[in-house]
Design an enzyme around this catalytic site. Structure first.
Site, mmCIF file in Angstrom:
data_model
loop_
_atom_site.group_PDB
_atom_site.id
_atom_site.type_symbol
_atom_site.label_atom_id
_atom_site.label_comp_id
_atom_site.label_asym_id
_atom_site.label_seq_id
_atom_site.Cartn_x
_atom_site.Cartn_y
_atom_site.Cartn_z
ATOM 1 C CD GLU A 113 -10.383 -3.997 0.102
ATOM 2 O OE1 GLU A 113 -9.157 -4.095 -0.021
ATOM 3 O OE2 GLU A 113 -10.947 -3.014 0.583
ATOM 4 C CG ASP A 162 -6.671 -0.507 -1.690
ATOM 5 O OD1 ASP A 162 -7.636 -1.290 -1.703
ATOM 6 O OD2 ASP A 162 -5.791 -0.521 -0.819
ATOM 7 C CG ASN A 169 -1.905 -1.121 1.200
ATOM 8 O OD1 ASN A 169 -2.899 -1.051 0.485
ATOM 9 N ND2 ASN A 169 -1.633 -2.191 1.944
#
Ligand code: C2E
Ligand code: CA
Ligand code: CA
Ligand code: CA
Length: 278
Positions: free
Chosen positions: A235, A179, A117
């Site tokens: 996710e 993301d 990340n």
């Protein structure tokens, strides 16, 4: 006798005071914690659909406290970001990830791409692409094994600068994931022409009861993403029902408690070595 409004005000002030103290603690303890090895990675497998083999791993930061407690990154990462230390955390995690990946490659445990990340401030540093390339060279690992996850939120601040930085990283061989897709206002149209390879659909997108209409929405999202040449990862997959539904919709990969929580190194290596890799 106190009114409800006054009580609320008191709680509010206590909340603010706690936040301020937490902020100070994080800022004061961050450098020593890094130095003492208290901040390190957990590894959450990413599985391929529909087969279910391990197709990657996301590295997630964990901060152990000397007293034994632990702080959740969803609390301390925003503080580090605000205090200007997030890029330091990111680079620490990148290096930790490379050390482990190098170990897996050398020990023949199977090689899967590793996702890290990156906060917005990491991507603002002009030297990042060169630093990343130098690191991969130093560990003799191909940059194609690293996926850089950038939160959808990042697209709202100076998108031209962000795109330029991501282009350089992508040209250097790193893959790029958006993301938390679906949690904010960024659409696939906004991403068209962006240097991006993967969208990671946010866990808030999944509901316990998926309707037929949800199914159509996810299906058309996946189709559009594929038309744009993007892979789709979801996710936060927690149930078999969700998994079936997402496989049906053509999702490429998934991550979630249904498969594994973020694991310590040994548990993840057991999974890697245990036949999940080929
Ligand atoms: P994220 O990148 O969106 O990571 C996914 C989060 O969802 C992780 O939370 C993960 O533990 C959690 N999760 C995984 N599977 C499930 C599931 O099935 N259900 C639910 N409810 N949650 C699941 P975590 O580890 O607490 O991390 C929170 C956030 O902190 C991350 O969200 C990421 O934005 C940030 N973060 C973590 N490590 C780093 C880092 O090294 N650098 C930066 N900049 N941010 C980091
Ligand atoms: Ca992530
Ligand atoms: Ca996410
Ligand atoms: Ca997030």
């Amino acid at each position: 006798k106190r009114g409800a409004g006054e009580r609320r005000t008191l709680t509010y002030h206590r909340g603010l005071r706690e936040e301020a103290l937490f902020f100070q603690d994080v800022v004061r303890e961050f450098a020593p914690a890094l130095r003492d090895g208290l901040i390190g990675p957990r590894f959450q497998p990413i599985v391929s659909y529909p087969g279910g083999s391990v197709a990657g791993v996301e590295v997630l930061a964990r901060w152990k406290h000397a007293e034994g407690g632990r702080t959740d990154p969803s609390r301390f990462v925003p503080v580090l970001e605000e205090a200007g230390f997030a890029a330091e955390l990111d680079m620490h995690m990148v290096v930790r990830a490379l050390v482990h990946l190098k170990g897996w490659v050398d020990r023949g445990l199977g090689t899967v791409p590793v996702s890290v990340n990156l906060s917005r401030s990491s991507l603002r540093a002009p030297g990042l692409p060169d630093r990343m390339t130098a690191l991969l060279d130093a560990y003799r690992l191909p940059s194609s094994l690293i996926c850089l996850e950038v939160s959808e939120e990042a697209w709202s601040s100076d998108p031209a600068q962000l795109k330029a930085a991501l282009s350089r990283l992508r040209d250097a061989g790193f893959s790029i994931a958006v993301d938390d897709f679906g949690a904010g206002a960024t659409s696939l149209e906004d991403l068209a022409g962006s240097p991006v390879d993967v969208i990671k659909i946010d866990k808030s997108f999944l509901r316990s009861q998926m309707s037929e209409r949800d199914g159509m929405v996810v299906k058309s999202l996946v189709r559009l993403a594929h038309d744009l040449g993007l892979a789709v990862v979801v996710e936060g997959v927690e149930t078999e029902e969700q998994a079936l539904f997402l496989k049906e919709a053509g999702v490429d990969r998934a991550q979630g408690y249904l498969y594994a929580p973020p694991l310590d190194r040994a548990s993840f290596e057991a999974l890697l070595g245990g036949g999940g890799s080929e």
